[in-house]
Design an enzyme around this catalytic site. Structure first.
Site, PDB file in Angstrom:
ATOM      1  CB  CYS A  49      32.289  36.778  51.880  1.00  0.00           C
ATOM      2  SG  CYS A  49      32.407  35.265  50.959  1.00  0.00           S
ATOM      3  NE  ARG A  73      34.962  42.218  52.742  1.00  0.00           N
ATOM      4  CZ  ARG A  73      35.742  42.050  53.829  1.00  0.00           C
ATOM      5  NH1 ARG A  73      36.289  43.111  54.393  1.00  0.00           N
ATOM      6  NH2 ARG A  73      35.966  40.864  54.333  1.00  0.00           N
ATOM      7  CD1 TRP A 130      36.751  34.865  47.533  1.00  0.00           C
ATOM      8  CD2 TRP A 130      36.788  36.615  46.164  1.00  0.00           C
ATOM      9  NE1 TRP A 130      37.958  34.860  46.886  1.00  0.00           N
ATOM     10  CE2 TRP A 130      38.014  35.912  46.027  1.00  0.00           C
ATOM     11  CE3 TRP A 130      36.602  37.735  45.382  1.00  0.00           C
ATOM     12  CZ2 TRP A 130      39.026  36.316  45.158  1.00  0.00           C
ATOM     13  CZ3 TRP A 130      37.617  38.131  44.517  1.00  0.00           C
ATOM     14  CH2 TRP A 130      38.791  37.435  44.405  1.00  0.00           C
ATOM     15  CG  ASN A 132      34.597  36.294  54.778  1.00  0.00           C
ATOM     16  OD1 ASN A 132      35.023  35.572  53.876  1.00  0.00           O
ATOM     17  ND2 ASN A 132      35.232  37.383  55.180  1.00  0.00           N
ATOM     18  N   GLY A 133      34.553  32.735  54.948  1.00  0.00           N
ATOM     19  CA  GLY A 133      35.588  31.809  55.405  1.00  0.00           C
ATOM     20  C   GLY A 133      35.440  30.475  54.702  1.00  0.00           C
ATOM     21  CD  GLU A 152      57.352  40.753  42.652  1.00  0.00           C
ATOM     22  OE1 GLU A 152      57.364  40.554  41.425  1.00  0.00           O
ATOM     23  OE2 GLU A 152      56.416  41.324  43.253  1.00  0.00           O
ATOM     24  CE  LYS A 211      54.923  44.514  43.167  1.00  0.00           C
ATOM     25  NZ  LYS A 211      55.066  43.339  42.366  1.00  0.00           N
ATOM     26  CD  GLU A 270      53.999  46.341  39.280  1.00  0.00           C
ATOM     27  OE1 GLU A 270      52.859  46.261  38.822  1.00  0.00           O
ATOM     28  OE2 GLU A 270      54.410  45.661  40.219  1.00  0.00           O
ATOM     29  CG  HIS A 288      79.017  37.511  32.673  1.00  0.00           C
ATOM     30  ND1 HIS A 288      80.099  36.917  32.067  1.00  0.00           N
ATOM     31  CD2 HIS A 288      78.757  36.793  33.789  1.00  0.00           C
ATOM     32  CE1 HIS A 288      80.465  35.856  32.767  1.00  0.00           C
ATOM     33  NE2 HIS A 288      79.679  35.757  33.811  1.00  0.00           N
ATOM     34  CE  LYS A 313      45.889  43.048  41.592  1.00  0.00           C
ATOM     35  NZ  LYS A 313      47.288  43.014  42.086  1.00  0.00           N
TER      36      LYS A 313
HETATM   37  C1  AGP Z   1      52.584  42.779  39.366  1.00  0.00           C
HETATM   38  O1  AGP Z   1      52.782  43.687  40.431  1.00  0.00           O
HETATM   39  C2  AGP Z   1      51.741  43.374  38.272  1.00  0.00           C
HETATM   40  N1  AGP Z   1      50.511  43.889  38.753  1.00  0.00           N
HETATM   41  C3  AGP Z   1      51.576  42.428  37.093  1.00  0.00           C
HETATM   42  O2  AGP Z   1      52.868  42.101  36.643  1.00  0.00           O
HETATM   43  C4  AGP Z   1      50.824  41.105  37.359  1.00  0.00           C
HETATM   44  O3  AGP Z   1      51.557  40.297  38.240  1.00  0.00           O
HETATM   45  C5  AGP Z   1      50.654  40.373  36.030  1.00  0.00           C
HETATM   46  O4  AGP Z   1      49.871  41.186  35.183  1.00  0.00           O
HETATM   47  C6  AGP Z   1      49.994  38.998  36.176  1.00  0.00           C
HETATM   48  O5  AGP Z   1      48.702  39.142  36.710  1.00  0.00           O
HETATM   49  P1  AGP Z   1      47.905  37.830  37.158  1.00  0.00           P
HETATM   50  O6  AGP Z   1      48.643  37.229  38.311  1.00  0.00           O
HETATM   51  O7  AGP Z   1      46.536  38.323  37.536  1.00  0.00           O
HETATM   52  O8  AGP Z   1      47.869  36.891  35.970  1.00  0.00           O
END
Ligand code: AGP
Length: 612
Positions: free
Chosen positions: A2, A27, A74, A100-101, A485, A489, A492, A508, A607
């Site tokens: 929020c 936000r 939010w 907010n909270g 992961e 990162k 990406e 392997h 995103k």
């Molecule tokens: C992760 O850094 C990426 N932005 C991407 O893999 C993301 O995690 C994936 O698209 C899933 O998104 P979501 O958690 O909104 O479903």
């Protein structure tokens, strides 16, 4: 998250409030509203959707006022509706406030207030605060407004950033903070209260950041700050030299770094009110009524995409080892096209920060089609996945703006640990084990804070390998998903080739790639597979491959073996991903910045992948 803006002074409040709330749109929100104290009473407008919808409702009839509140919501409690939009008010429409909270005890307070005749207009936790202040003033109408607010706040359990007014005290504005950020913009004969500096910088650069437990009482010419027992608190103002854009990032150069550093608070918010340490129990309101179905479930199928999928991979280890629950993890984009054999007693658990990922939605639909009970761990309240699942747990971490997911990952793993306790304690986990996990989980935020202090050290390592084109990330068991992961990162945000691999699988095939130009990042904390990881590190070194190790503080053996080491504090193996991922996030961030990329908006990425 929020957004809050409040104004008291000599100028017209309306344009300052609307302009301020627009600065807070980044936000993330789903509705907006404002309230102005005018000579005729309080004038309020609220609208679902964007701030422009609120402006359309305000229209031309812009009342004169020098005192008001504005808010972007939010949603946490209650759907996205105009009735649930802030500001909220009491029965007699005297007291107005934005919040907010999360108020954890709002239901008991609401029941108590209903018994004394209060009627409610919304489903929100926030509205309860307005009626509570009203009830306190009804019982003692000689009590000044700010004292009634003080008494009310002492009844609240949970988090708040709040700004409140009473139209009967038109020269007063009250602001208070407990975990949800709030600051005072100090103007000439005026104050602007806001969730962050981006909403005040156009008017003043002098700000006072309220701290947890602070309550500020503002008049056009003065302010006082005290605790809830009315003990004065000294808060010095600071002069910000940020641009509005920098203010949105709280002074961090990128949202991604801000969100990496926000992970201690994010985890605190994700687990807040959801642990009963002494009984070793977790309580997840969003799963109320599902406990028995979960206890007797035949199998849990976890599915998601990207980073959420990798958090889910940690969940597979957790559920099997600590809840003795048969578990399968599946990429949603694969599951949806396979012929998954669902059977009686299967439960699907989907993870998604955005709640809008197309492949995850499709996998969810496939399971629902087959009559499978579906649960979710989602951040975006009211999102498609949140609506489509039979029940679920919200992450409560506010919007994640950086495209590369960071705080969502650790929040999801923390909630998976809570679910493991919920499941395990209904099956064969002892109270002792549950209590220990609860204690260890509560210590995680401070352990992350300790790791974050190594950001400069990690940046030095990233600089050393800045020209490197290929990396191998290795991990085992709980840290195999972390290796994946970490590689994701780096890919990406730096576009470098980074391959996450099971350390046990390295011999392997991938070991053929190792040479002096192909470093390996080995996630090797002191855990049940440590010795195996040491062997892998020795195998890499024997082939001239550089090694960057993530290791437990005090580990001298790895310090001698590896070329570079990033230490983490000792931690229970099942929770180690919450710590081991932090150095990998920071390494990827610094590496991407050193390569000159826009780490908040990497090329080709969105995103939320709402297309297939
Ligand atoms: C992760 O850094 C990426 N932005 C991407 O893999 C993301 O995690 C994936 O698209 C899933 O998104 P979501 O958690 O909104 O479903």
């Amino acid at each position: 998250m929020c957004g809050i803006v409040g104004y008291i002074g000599a100028r017209s409040a309306l344009p300052i409030l609307v302009d301020g709330i627009k600065s807070l749109e980044y936000r993330g929100y789903d509705s907006a509203g404002l309230a102005l104290v005018t000579a005729q009473g309080v004038w309020s407008q609220r609208a679902v959707g964007r701030v422009i919808n609120l402006e359309a409702k305000i229209g031309e009839n812009r009342p004169e006022s020098t005192l008001g509140l504005c808010h972007t919501r939010w949603a946490t409690h209650g759907g996205v509706t105009e009735a649930n939009a802030h500001p909220h008010t009491d029965c007699k429409r005297n007291i107005w406030l934005c919040h907010n909270g999360i108020i954890e005890n709002f239901k008991e307070l609401k029941d108590e207030l209903k018994k004394t005749g209060h009627t409610f207009r919304s489903e929100t936790d926030t509205e309860v605060i307005a009626h509570l202040i009203e009830e306190i003033r009804n019982k003692d109408n000689g009590l000044p407004f700010e004292e009634a607010v003080r008494v009310a706040l002492m009844r609240l359990k949970g988090t708040y950033g709040i700004v409140a007014l009473d139209r009967r005290d038109p020269k007063k504005l009250v602001a208070a903070r407990n975990f949800s950020p709030l600051l005072l913009g100090l103007g000439k004969g005026e104050y602007i209260v806001a969730s962050d500096a981006s909403a005040v910088l156009k008017h003043t650069r002098d700000v006072v950041y309220l701290q947890d437990g602070d309550m500020a009482v503002l008049t056009p010419s003065s302010h006082t700050i005290s605790d809830l027992k009315n003990n004065p608190r000294e808060r010095t103002s600071i002069a910000l030299d940020w641009s509005p854009e920098e203010a949105k990032k709280d002074g961090y150069p990128h949202f991604m770094l801000k969100e990496i550093f926000a992970q201690p608070e994010a985890i605190e918010n994700s687990i807040r009110g959801r642990l009963i340490p002494k009984d070793g129990l977790a309580k997840l309101g969003g799963l109320a009524g599902m406990e028995e179905k979960l206890r007797v479930a035949r199998r849990i199928i976890i599915t998601a995409c990207g980073t959420a999928y990798l958090a889910g991979r940690v969940g597979e280890y957790l559920f099997e080892e600590y809840a003795s629950m048969p578990t399968r993890i599946d990429l949603a984009s694969e599951l949806r096209y396979r012929k998954p054999i669902f059977q009686e007693g299967d439960v699907m658990l989907v993870l998604s920060q955005s709640g809008e990922t197309a492949d995850t939605l499709a996998a969810l639909a496939e399971a629902k089609q087959k009559g499978v009970l579906t649960l979710g761990i989602v951040n975006a309240v009211g999102s498609s996945i949140a609506r489509e699942t039979d029940a679920g747990v919200y992450q409560h971490i506010g919007p994640e703006i950086g495209v590369a997911s960071t705080k969502a990952f650790t929040s999801q793993v923390a909630i998976l640990a809570l679910m493991t306790m919920l499941l395990g304690r209904s099956r064969d986990m002892s109270v002792v084990t549950g209590a220990r996990i609860a204690d260890d989980l509560q210590s995680i935020p401070n352990l992350i804070r300790k790791i974050l202090q190594q950001s400069a050290h990690i940046k030095t390592i990233a600089k050393k390998y800045q020209k490197t084109k290929n990396f191998l990330y290795l991990g085992r068991k709980y840290n195999y998903p972390v290796a994946l992961e970490g590689a994701l990162k780096l890919k990406e945000i730096s576009y470098a080739h980074a391959e996450g691999y099971s350390a046990g699988e390295m011999k392997h095939g991938p070991i053929a790639m190792i040479d002096k130009n192909f470093p390996s990042i080995c996630v090797a904390p002191s855990d049940s597979v440590y010795e195996k990881n040491i062997s892998n590190i020795q195998e890499v070194k024997a082939r001239g491959g550089p090694v960057i190790a993530i290791a437990t503080e005090g580990d001298k053996e790895i310090a001698e073996l590896a070329d570079d080491v990033i230490f983490i504090p000792p931690v229970r193996e099942m929770l180690s991903p919450l710590l081991t991922v932090i150095p990998l996030q920071l390494f990827a961030y610094h590496f991407g910045v050193l390569r000159g990329h826009d780490v908040d908006k990497p090329r080709n990425l969105a995103k939320s992948v709402t297309v297939e």
